[in-house]
Write a protein that holds these residues in place. Sequence first.
Motif, short mmCIF file in Angstrom:
data_model
loop_
_atom_site.label_atom_id
_atom_site.label_comp_id
_atom_site.label_asym_id
_atom_site.label_seq_id
_atom_site.Cartn_x
_atom_site.Cartn_y
_atom_site.Cartn_z
N GLU A 124 0.78 -1.34 -0.10
CA GLU A 124 -0.13 0.09 0.04
C GLU A 124 0.75 1.38 -0.13
O GLU A 124 1.91 1.59 0.68
CB GLU A 124 -0.95 0.20 1.11
CG GLU A 124 -2.08 -0.84 1.17
CD GLU A 124 -1.73 -2.21 1.96
OE1 GLU A 124 -2.54 -3.11 1.34
OE2 GLU A 124 -0.62 -2.38 2.75
N VAL A 125 0.30 2.37 -0.57
CA VAL A 125 1.03 3.61 -0.38
C VAL A 125 -0.18 4.56 0.10
O VAL A 125 -1.43 4.58 -0.46
CB VAL A 125 1.42 4.09 -1.99
CG1 VAL A 125 1.69 5.55 -2.01
CG2 VAL A 125 2.21 3.19 -2.84
N LEU A 126 0.38 5.44 1.05
CA LEU A 126 -0.83 6.14 1.78
C LEU A 126 -0.39 7.70 1.30
O LEU A 126 0.52 8.16 1.63
CB LEU A 126 -0.38 6.05 3.31
CG LEU A 126 -0.49 4.45 3.88
CD1 LEU A 126 -0.32 4.59 5.23
CD2 LEU A 126 -2.21 4.21 3.54
N VAL A 127 -1.31 8.25 0.64
CA VAL A 127 -1.23 9.68 0.17
C VAL A 127 -2.24 10.37 1.17
O VAL A 127 -3.47 10.05 1.23
CB VAL A 127 -1.60 9.72 -1.20
CG1 VAL A 127 -1.62 11.22 -1.64
CG2 VAL A 127 -0.67 8.80 -2.09
N THR A 128 -1.50 11.53 1.45
CA THR A 128 -2.32 12.55 2.23
C THR A 128 -2.99 13.80 1.48
O THR A 128 -2.14 14.25 0.61
CB THR A 128 -1.51 13.10 3.25
OG1 THR A 128 -0.45 13.70 2.94
CG2 THR A 128 -1.32 11.84 4.52
N LEU A 129 -4.08 14.10 1.79
CA LEU A 129 -4.82 15.23 0.83
C LEU A 129 -5.37 16.18 1.94
O LEU A 129 -6.08 15.86 2.59
CB LEU A 129 -5.82 14.86 0.01
CG LEU A 129 -5.46 13.85 -1.00
CD1 LEU A 129 -6.98 13.37 -1.98
CD2 LEU A 129 -4.29 14.18 -2.04
N GLN A 130 -4.64 17.42 1.87
CA GLN A 130 -5.18 18.46 2.61
C GLN A 130 -5.58 19.58 2.07
O GLN A 130 -5.02 20.56 1.42
CB GLN A 130 -4.13 18.79 3.98
CG GLN A 130 -4.63 19.88 4.90
CD GLN A 130 -3.63 20.13 5.86
OE1 GLN A 130 -2.45 20.01 5.70
NE2 GLN A 130 -4.19 20.79 7.01
#
Length: 303
Positions: A124-130
């Motif tokens: 898995e790759v965990l991408v953050t969006l803010q």
Amino acid sequence: MSRPWLIAMLLLVACASQRVSPFMGDENYLAIGVDPDEQVRRIVEGLQAEGHEEAVRQRGRHFTALAFRDTDGQPSAVRVVTATGMALVVDGHPAESSTPALRVGLLPAPRSHTTDFDGDGFEEVLVTLQRGNAPACIVVYRVRDVGYVDPARIDFGPLGDAACVTAVRDVDGDGLFELVAAWSAGQLALKRAPAVEAVLFSRDHRFTLEGEEAAARYYAAQAQTTTLRLLEQRDGGDRDAAWTAAAELGLLGFLQGGAAAARVQFDEALAGLSPDPSREAWVGRVRAFLADPPPPAGSPLSR
């Protein structure tokens, strides 16, 4: 059969056996025989030329993930490269007159020895969006060994798409990690909106609220903390905060046992508060919400 014809036939069979991506048209962005390291180098050079600086490089068995920051030092872009080429592109953007900035970053792998945090066999790759000053939401992407990168299926159930994954934790202590989502009821806000944490478990290659004893313990611990906060706010004179805590106990009841449990837990919380005629309409709205949480207007990332 001559050797060239034999090789051609074997190549056709191999191509026909490849698993087709569920996303229409992504084959236009994939290349065969790509050198991933060379692709990474070109991506870094290209984004550096546009004013972005490499901030994070994460390597898995089947991918390399890159995160960049802009000239202001803010997270600005994510790229994921696999053996098929650049398999994932996520770009942020600066604030505009009517649109807040979107910041895009990478989270480190939760488990130190592997990038498969939930033990389902996929990395898995965990991408953050803010967006703006809102809390950052986590988007989970799964990397298949054939090179495709797909968004993980997350079933929020009655919470709807407005729930935001905010953390990845080992809730049940088994060494594997679950998703923790913030569930907020903005339409019930007094000084602030009631908000609680929901747990999503990995089941059959998707994340779901269908938990077990670990989820019950997690919600019970939240309820205990929230009850203490209700009593402190009630005795300290912050009535709005106390009433908000009562609504949060109702939300936790819903997560534990549905509408019936939510009503019981909310009514028990109200019993600890002094009656207030000015709150009757609000109490009615909370009870209606807990009986049937309305569908959200949309994801917080789309606003």
